[in-house]
Motif scaffolding. Structure first.
Motif, PDB file in Angstrom:
ATOM      1  N   SER A  86       5.490  -6.538  -5.517  1.00  0.00           N
ATOM      2  CA  SER A  86       5.474  -6.082  -6.911  1.00  0.00           C
ATOM      3  C   SER A  86       4.112  -6.266  -7.547  1.00  0.00           C
ATOM      4  CB  SER A  86       6.532  -6.849  -7.720  1.00  0.00           C
ATOM      5  OG  SER A  86       7.813  -6.636  -7.189  1.00  0.00           O
ATOM      6  N   GLY A  87       3.560  -7.461  -7.400  1.00  0.00           N
ATOM      7  CA  GLY A  87       2.260  -7.735  -8.009  1.00  0.00           C
ATOM      8  C   GLY A  87       1.172  -6.850  -7.450  1.00  0.00           C
ATOM      9  N   GLY A  88       1.165  -6.673  -6.132  1.00  0.00           N
ATOM     10  CA  GLY A  88       0.145  -5.841  -5.509  1.00  0.00           C
ATOM     11  C   GLY A  88       0.227  -4.394  -5.948  1.00  0.00           C
ATOM     12  N   VAL A  89       1.437  -3.852  -6.015  1.00  0.00           N
ATOM     13  CA  VAL A  89       1.612  -2.454  -6.413  1.00  0.00           C
ATOM     14  C   VAL A  89       1.211  -2.251  -7.868  1.00  0.00           C
ATOM     15  CG1 VAL A  89       3.309  -0.611  -6.762  1.00  0.00           C
ATOM     16  CG2 VAL A  89       3.391  -2.001  -4.693  1.00  0.00           C
ATOM     17  N   ILE A  90       1.562  -3.189  -8.726  1.00  0.00           N
ATOM     18  CA  ILE A  90       1.223  -3.083 -10.151  1.00  0.00           C
ATOM     19  C   ILE A  90      -0.289  -3.011 -10.345  1.00  0.00           C
ATOM     20  CG2 ILE A  90       1.204  -4.364 -12.335  1.00  0.00           C
ATOM     21  CD1 ILE A  90       4.028  -5.375 -11.541  1.00  0.00           C
ATOM     22  N   VAL A  91      -1.008  -3.895  -9.684  1.00  0.00           N
ATOM     23  CA  VAL A  91      -2.469  -3.921  -9.820  1.00  0.00           C
ATOM     24  C   VAL A  91      -3.089  -2.643  -9.257  1.00  0.00           C
ATOM     25  CG1 VAL A  91      -4.579  -5.106  -9.111  1.00  0.00           C
ATOM     26  CG2 VAL A  91      -2.578  -6.434  -9.805  1.00  0.00           C
TER      27      VAL A  91
ATOM     28  N   PHE B  78      -5.202   0.662 -11.469  1.00  0.00           N
ATOM     29  CA  PHE B  78      -6.541   1.199 -11.215  1.00  0.00           C
ATOM     30  C   PHE B  78      -6.479   2.637 -10.708  1.00  0.00           C
ATOM     31  CE2 PHE B  78      -7.339  -3.386 -11.044  1.00  0.00           C
ATOM     32  CZ  PHE B  78      -8.417  -3.459 -11.921  1.00  0.00           C
ATOM     33  N   LEU B  79      -5.483   2.968  -9.891  1.00  0.00           N
ATOM     34  CA  LEU B  79      -5.350   4.335  -9.408  1.00  0.00           C
ATOM     35  C   LEU B  79      -5.019   5.294 -10.542  1.00  0.00           C
ATOM     36  CD1 LEU B  79      -3.397   3.747  -6.066  1.00  0.00           C
ATOM     37  CD2 LEU B  79      -5.770   4.480  -6.314  1.00  0.00           C
ATOM     38  N   GLY B  80      -4.184   4.832 -11.494  1.00  0.00           N
ATOM     39  CA  GLY B  80      -3.853   5.663 -12.640  1.00  0.00           C
ATOM     40  C   GLY B  80      -5.073   5.977 -13.483  1.00  0.00           C
TER      41      GLY B  80
ATOM     42  N   LEU C 119       0.832  -1.203   0.000  1.00  0.00           N
ATOM     43  CA  LEU C 119       0.000   0.000   0.000  1.00  0.00           C
ATOM     44  C   LEU C 119       0.871   1.259   0.000  1.00  0.00           C
ATOM     45  CD1 LEU C 119      -2.756  -1.033   2.588  1.00  0.00           C
ATOM     46  CD2 LEU C 119      -2.997  -0.864   0.097  1.00  0.00           C
ATOM     47  N   CYS C 120       1.957   1.226   0.764  1.00  0.00           N
ATOM     48  CA  CYS C 120       2.854   2.385   0.834  1.00  0.00           C
ATOM     49  C   CYS C 120       3.513   2.661  -0.517  1.00  0.00           C
ATOM     50  CB  CYS C 120       3.928   2.153   1.897  1.00  0.00           C
ATOM     51  SG  CYS C 120       3.330   2.265   3.598  1.00  0.00           S
ATOM     52  N   PHE C 121       3.993   1.616  -1.173  1.00  0.00           N
ATOM     53  CA  PHE C 121       4.677   1.810  -2.455  1.00  0.00           C
ATOM     54  C   PHE C 121       3.709   2.272  -3.545  1.00  0.00           C
ATOM     55  CE2 PHE C 121       8.054  -1.230  -0.841  1.00  0.00           C
ATOM     56  CZ  PHE C 121       8.992  -0.223  -0.678  1.00  0.00           C
ATOM     57  N   ALA C 122       2.469   1.789  -3.506  1.00  0.00           N
ATOM     58  CA  ALA C 122       1.474   2.268  -4.468  1.00  0.00           C
ATOM     59  C   ALA C 122       1.206   3.758  -4.238  1.00  0.00           C
ATOM     60  CB  ALA C 122       0.181   1.465  -4.329  1.00  0.00           C
TER      61      ALA C 122
END
Length: 305
Positions: free
Chosen positions: A266-271, A275-277, A15-18
């Motif tokens: 990595s996978g969590g941040v990518i997903v 959606f945030l983008g 969550l932090c990296f996203a």
């Protein structure tokens, strides 16, 4: 040993990296453009994380370790490079595709490093997951190739993917050396390590700003940097997200396999950033990009087994 507390640390780090990528994108869109302003971002965030995490680590009883400081210096240099490359790349392309390359670099290289250096034994599910993640790395390229046929800026596309591939290697190297430090017999705390590495970022940024200011003065160019409230707020948020994410990740990797730790993040941040983008920045991604994100999500789930 119960792994769930450390898995929760992984999800918190995700969550932090996203949030970090979102804050960087907002900064890039709202702040004055230029290399001096790019260095200023690293200068300010490095100072903030160094001071905040340094104070916390001192309150916990800091113990000096020369080897840890050398690792922190190396990670600081690499992290400084990722910040500069990241801010430049976001001028040319979408946050979701940039994040895909960045985080897969942080996954693929540590995964193979953990297998071959630590002799970790990945399950069949994790092997399949690693294959799917590598496949997802190249799918967005097809979307951009189709756009270039429609007459989009080919030079802009080239620089975007060139920077993305550089970021792939840089972020992978950061993850590997952070993992190596975490497993030292007498390593310093994750907070102290994060503080030291950001001290290096602060110093490198200051040197870069000084050289640019001197060159700009000779050429009679204005290199002043003034931040409004919103870009400054995004800088504070990025520092908080980055420092917390790194600290949580480094603590988790002490107790979990490197071949699990970085793929899940990595996978969590990518997903999340995909959606945030779309929601926050109205970014439009092609079908291949969404297929790649879907494969990454499946791969992330497989890495839990």
């Amino acid at each position: 040993m119960e792994e769930w507390p450390y898995l929760l640390m992984l999800f918190g780090s995700t969550l932090c990296f996203a949030g970090q990528f979102v804050a960087m994108k907002y900064y890039q869109r709202s702040a004055t453009q230029g290399l001096f302003q790019t260095f200023f971002f690293s200068f300010l965030t490095g100072a903030l994380i160094f001071l905040i995490f340094g104070v916390i680590s001192l309150s916990q009883g800091f113990v000096w370790n020369t080897t840890s400081f050398l690792y922190a210096t190396l990670v600081g240099v690499l992290s400084f490079s990722t910040q500069i490359v990241g801010l430049l790349a976001m001028r040319f392309g979408n946050i979701s595709i940039y994040t895909l390359f960045t985080m897969l670099g942080g996954m693929a290289l540590p995964f193979f490093f953990g297998v071959f250096y630590y002799h970790e034994q990945p399950s069949l599910y994790r092997i399949i997951g690693s294959v799917l993640m590598v496949m997802s790395l190249f799918l967005p390229v097809f979307d951009h190739l189709s756009k270039s046929k429609e007459g989009s800026n080919k030079k802009r596309e080239f620089w975007f993917f060139f920077l993305c591939f550089i970021q792939f290697g840089l972020n992978g190297a950061v993850s590997i050396f952070s993992s190596l430090h975490s497993r030292l017999p007498k390593s310093i705390s994750s907070l102290a390590f994060t503080s030291f590495s950001n001290l290096i970022i602060f110093v490198l940024s200051a040197v870069g700003m000084l050289f640019i200011a001197i060159a700009g003065k000779k050429e009679k160019q204005n290199t002043q940097c003034s931040l409004g409230f919103f870009p400054f707020l995004m800088t504070l948020l990025w520092a908080g997200f980055n420092g917390s994410g790194n600290a949580l990740s480094m603590e988790a990797v002490k107790h979990l396999d490197a071949s699990l730790n970085y793929p899940v993040i990595s996978g969590g941040v990518i997903v999340l950033t995909c959606f945030l983008g779309k929601i926050l920045f109205k970014e439009k991604n092609g079908i291949f990009t969404y297929i790649g994100v879907g494969l990454t999500l499946i791969a992330t789930i497989l890495f839990l087994f």
